[in-house]
Design a protein around this motif. Sequence first.
Motif, PDB file in Angstrom:
ATOM      1  N   ARG A 119     -12.989  50.457  25.279  1.00  0.00           N
ATOM      2  CA  ARG A 119     -12.032  51.472  24.869  1.00  0.00           C
ATOM      3  C   ARG A 119     -12.702  52.834  24.999  1.00  0.00           C
ATOM      4  NH1 ARG A 119     -11.752  51.734  18.255  1.00  0.00           N
ATOM      5  NH2 ARG A 119     -14.011  51.793  17.864  1.00  0.00           N
ATOM      6  N   VAL A 120     -11.882  53.892  25.057  1.00  0.00           N
ATOM      7  CA  VAL A 120     -12.408  55.246  25.183  1.00  0.00           C
ATOM      8  C   VAL A 120     -12.428  55.886  23.802  1.00  0.00           C
ATOM      9  CG1 VAL A 120     -12.085  57.516  26.215  1.00  0.00           C
ATOM     10  CG2 VAL A 120     -11.545  55.455  27.534  1.00  0.00           C
ATOM     11  N   VAL A 121     -13.608  56.319  23.373  1.00  0.00           N
ATOM     12  CA  VAL A 121     -13.790  56.963  22.074  1.00  0.00           C
ATOM     13  C   VAL A 121     -14.388  58.344  22.309  1.00  0.00           C
ATOM     14  CG1 VAL A 121     -14.878  56.834  19.806  1.00  0.00           C
ATOM     15  CG2 VAL A 121     -14.164  54.732  20.963  1.00  0.00           C
ATOM     16  N   SER A 122     -13.611  59.383  21.982  1.00  0.00           N
ATOM     17  CA  SER A 122     -14.068  60.770  22.187  1.00  0.00           C
ATOM     18  C   SER A 122     -14.526  61.004  23.625  1.00  0.00           C
ATOM     19  CB  SER A 122     -15.196  61.111  21.199  1.00  0.00           C
ATOM     20  OG  SER A 122     -14.779  60.948  19.864  1.00  0.00           O
ATOM     21  N   GLY A 123     -13.777  60.437  24.554  1.00  0.00           N
ATOM     22  CA  GLY A 123     -14.088  60.642  25.962  1.00  0.00           C
ATOM     23  C   GLY A 123     -15.189  59.762  26.505  1.00  0.00           C
ATOM     24  N   ILE A 124     -15.731  58.877  25.673  1.00  0.00           N
ATOM     25  CA  ILE A 124     -16.817  57.987  26.095  1.00  0.00           C
ATOM     26  C   ILE A 124     -16.334  56.542  26.055  1.00  0.00           C
ATOM     27  CG2 ILE A 124     -19.162  57.188  25.565  1.00  0.00           C
ATOM     28  CD1 ILE A 124     -19.675  59.886  24.243  1.00  0.00           C
ATOM     29  N   VAL A 125     -16.637  55.794  27.112  1.00  0.00           N
ATOM     30  CA  VAL A 125     -16.239  54.387  27.169  1.00  0.00           C
ATOM     31  C   VAL A 125     -17.149  53.564  26.256  1.00  0.00           C
ATOM     32  CG1 VAL A 125     -15.958  52.351  28.624  1.00  0.00           C
ATOM     33  CG2 VAL A 125     -15.380  54.618  29.530  1.00  0.00           C
ATOM     34  N   GLU A 126     -16.546  52.890  25.291  1.00  0.00           N
ATOM     35  CA  GLU A 126     -17.285  52.041  24.349  1.00  0.00           C
ATOM     36  C   GLU A 126     -17.010  50.577  24.673  1.00  0.00           C
ATOM     37  OE1 GLU A 126     -17.754  52.366  19.688  1.00  0.00           O
ATOM     38  OE2 GLU A 126     -15.940  51.241  20.180  1.00  0.00           O
ATOM     39  N   THR A 127     -18.064  49.804  24.783  1.00  0.00           N
ATOM     40  CA  THR A 127     -17.945  48.380  25.085  1.00  0.00           C
ATOM     41  C   THR A 127     -18.296  47.558  23.857  1.00  0.00           C
ATOM     42  OG1 THR A 127     -18.562  48.759  27.404  1.00  0.00           O
ATOM     43  CG2 THR A 127     -18.746  46.504  26.572  1.00  0.00           C
ATOM     44  N   LYS A 128     -17.495  46.550  23.595  1.00  0.00           N
ATOM     45  CA  LYS A 128     -17.813  45.598  22.525  1.00  0.00           C
ATOM     46  C   LYS A 128     -18.254  44.292  23.162  1.00  0.00           C
ATOM     47  CE  LYS A 128     -15.308  47.364  18.570  1.00  0.00           C
ATOM     48  NZ  LYS A 128     -14.683  46.971  17.292  1.00  0.00           N
ATOM     49  N   TYR A 129     -19.307  43.701  22.608  1.00  0.00           N
ATOM     50  CA  TYR A 129     -19.905  42.500  23.175  1.00  0.00           C
ATOM     51  C   TYR A 129     -19.672  41.303  22.262  1.00  0.00           C
ATOM     52  CZ  TYR A 129     -22.392  46.065  25.856  1.00  0.00           C
ATOM     53  OH  TYR A 129     -22.700  47.151  26.653  1.00  0.00           O
ATOM     54  N   ARG A 130     -19.675  40.117  22.872  1.00  0.00           N
ATOM     55  CA  ARG A 130     -19.588  38.892  22.089  1.00  0.00           C
ATOM     56  C   ARG A 130     -20.574  37.870  22.650  1.00  0.00           C
ATOM     57  NH1 ARG A 130     -13.732  37.991  23.739  1.00  0.00           N
ATOM     58  NH2 ARG A 130     -13.851  37.523  25.955  1.00  0.00           N
ATOM     59  N   ALA A 131     -21.032  36.981  21.775  1.00  0.00           N
ATOM     60  CA  ALA A 131     -21.942  35.916  22.193  1.00  0.00           C
ATOM     61  C   ALA A 131     -21.156  34.872  22.967  1.00  0.00           C
ATOM     62  CB  ALA A 131     -22.607  35.282  20.979  1.00  0.00           C
ATOM     63  N   MET A 132     -21.808  34.263  23.948  1.00  0.00           N
ATOM     64  CA  MET A 132     -21.152  33.265  24.791  1.00  0.00           C
ATOM     65  C   MET A 132     -21.359  31.846  24.279  1.00  0.00           C
ATOM     66  SD  MET A 132     -19.533  34.780  27.199  1.00  0.00           S
ATOM     67  CE  MET A 132     -19.329  33.535  28.473  1.00  0.00           C
ATOM     68  N   GLN A 133     -21.981  31.700  23.113  1.00  0.00           N
ATOM     69  CA  GLN A 133     -22.230  30.384  22.541  1.00  0.00           C
ATOM     70  C   GLN A 133     -22.407  30.523  21.037  1.00  0.00           C
ATOM     71  OE1 GLN A 133     -24.685  31.574  25.103  1.00  0.00           O
ATOM     72  NE2 GLN A 133     -25.146  32.925  23.377  1.00  0.00           N
ATOM     73  N   ALA A 134     -22.216  29.414  20.329  1.00  0.00           N
ATOM     74  CA  ALA A 134     -22.387  29.437  18.878  1.00  0.00           C
ATOM     75  C   ALA A 134     -23.859  29.407  18.498  1.00  0.00           C
ATOM     76  CB  ALA A 134     -21.660  28.255  18.242  1.00  0.00           C
ATOM     77  N   GLY A 135     -24.671  28.769  19.313  1.00  0.00           N
ATOM     78  CA  GLY A 135     -26.095  28.664  19.033  1.00  0.00           C
ATOM     79  C   GLY A 135     -26.838  28.266  20.292  1.00  0.00           C
ATOM     80  N   LEU A 136     -28.149  28.270  20.199  1.00  0.00           N
ATOM     81  CA  LEU A 136     -28.988  27.963  21.349  1.00  0.00           C
ATOM     82  C   LEU A 136     -29.991  26.877  21.002  1.00  0.00           C
ATOM     83  CD1 LEU A 136     -29.830  31.591  22.539  1.00  0.00           C
ATOM     84  CD2 LEU A 136     -28.272  30.003  23.657  1.00  0.00           C
ATOM     85  N   SER A 137     -30.129  25.924  21.890  1.00  0.00           N
ATOM     86  CA  SER A 137     -31.204  24.951  21.815  1.00  0.00           C
ATOM     87  C   SER A 137     -32.120  25.222  22.997  1.00  0.00           C
ATOM     88  CB  SER A 137     -30.638  23.526  21.890  1.00  0.00           C
ATOM     89  OG  SER A 137     -31.697  22.583  21.928  1.00  0.00           O
ATOM     90  N   ILE A 138     -33.361  25.577  22.708  1.00  0.00           N
ATOM     91  CA  ILE A 138     -34.285  25.988  23.771  1.00  0.00           C
ATOM     92  C   ILE A 138     -35.267  24.859  24.046  1.00  0.00           C
ATOM     93  CG2 ILE A 138     -35.943  27.742  24.498  1.00  0.00           C
ATOM     94  CD1 ILE A 138     -34.712  29.571  22.344  1.00  0.00           C
TER      95      ILE A 138
END
Length: 261
Positions: A119-138
């Motif tokens: 979204r554009v906030v005060s003329g600046i593009v703001e990106t929201k991120y989300r995790a692609m998994q609930a957890g990680l097993s390494i």
Amino acid sequence: MGSDETSSDLAGALHVTRRAIADAKADVRGALREVRAEVSDAREQVALLQEVVRTVTDIDTIKALADPTRLAILRSLSRDRVPKSAKELAEDLDQPQTKLYRHLKVLQEAGLIEAAETRVVSGIVETKYRAMQAGLSINPGENIDATREAMHDIIAGSLNDYRDRMLRAVELDLPELDEESAKKRGIVMNLSATVSEANADDFQQRLEALIAEFDDFPRDPDGVRVEGLVSWFRPKPAGQTDQTDQTGQTEDRPDPGSASA
């Protein structure tokens, strides 16, 4: 006569125009239904993806995780499973916002997070991120030698980050008046014992089941926030080596209320 023909022509043209508008509206409604269906499918796929515990085995992704800031970002995104901007992550982690962009890029390139919305906030593009998994097993598997340093950094980073968060919480908390209330605020248990292998296996299985149960709790924005770190290992007797046990598997469960690093 000419007036009647003109009126008839206009009426015919108007009818054609109305029909064209109706057809166009129908096409738009159909297109909107298709878009909504695709968005709904995409949301369902994302929701399913976010319930997955991803097993990481490749060298590049393991090395991408070998940074305490990236582990903290994953933990924050996984905790409530709500997309967050760099600004919101900076506030959550008490980190400078400008410091996070490089780490977000690394995590995104590794497929561990994605851009959820912009979204554009005060003329600046703001990106929201989300995790692609609930957890990680390494599990470095056959790459144990190539990832030894990275695995060390992941484990050390997780332990140090949890220590700092817990000590910070202890410093801010007021002392409780009774033992039961104090336990609800937090506990530390340091376990060490020599038991049968059968008992060790049984306890570990029940511990893993308990963590899975915690991961399945529905998120409640009005509920109580809890933090935890579960560690379990079996040291080998001094002088004993086992060439067959080379996996060094570890699970990164960023906040099981998040299961983020």
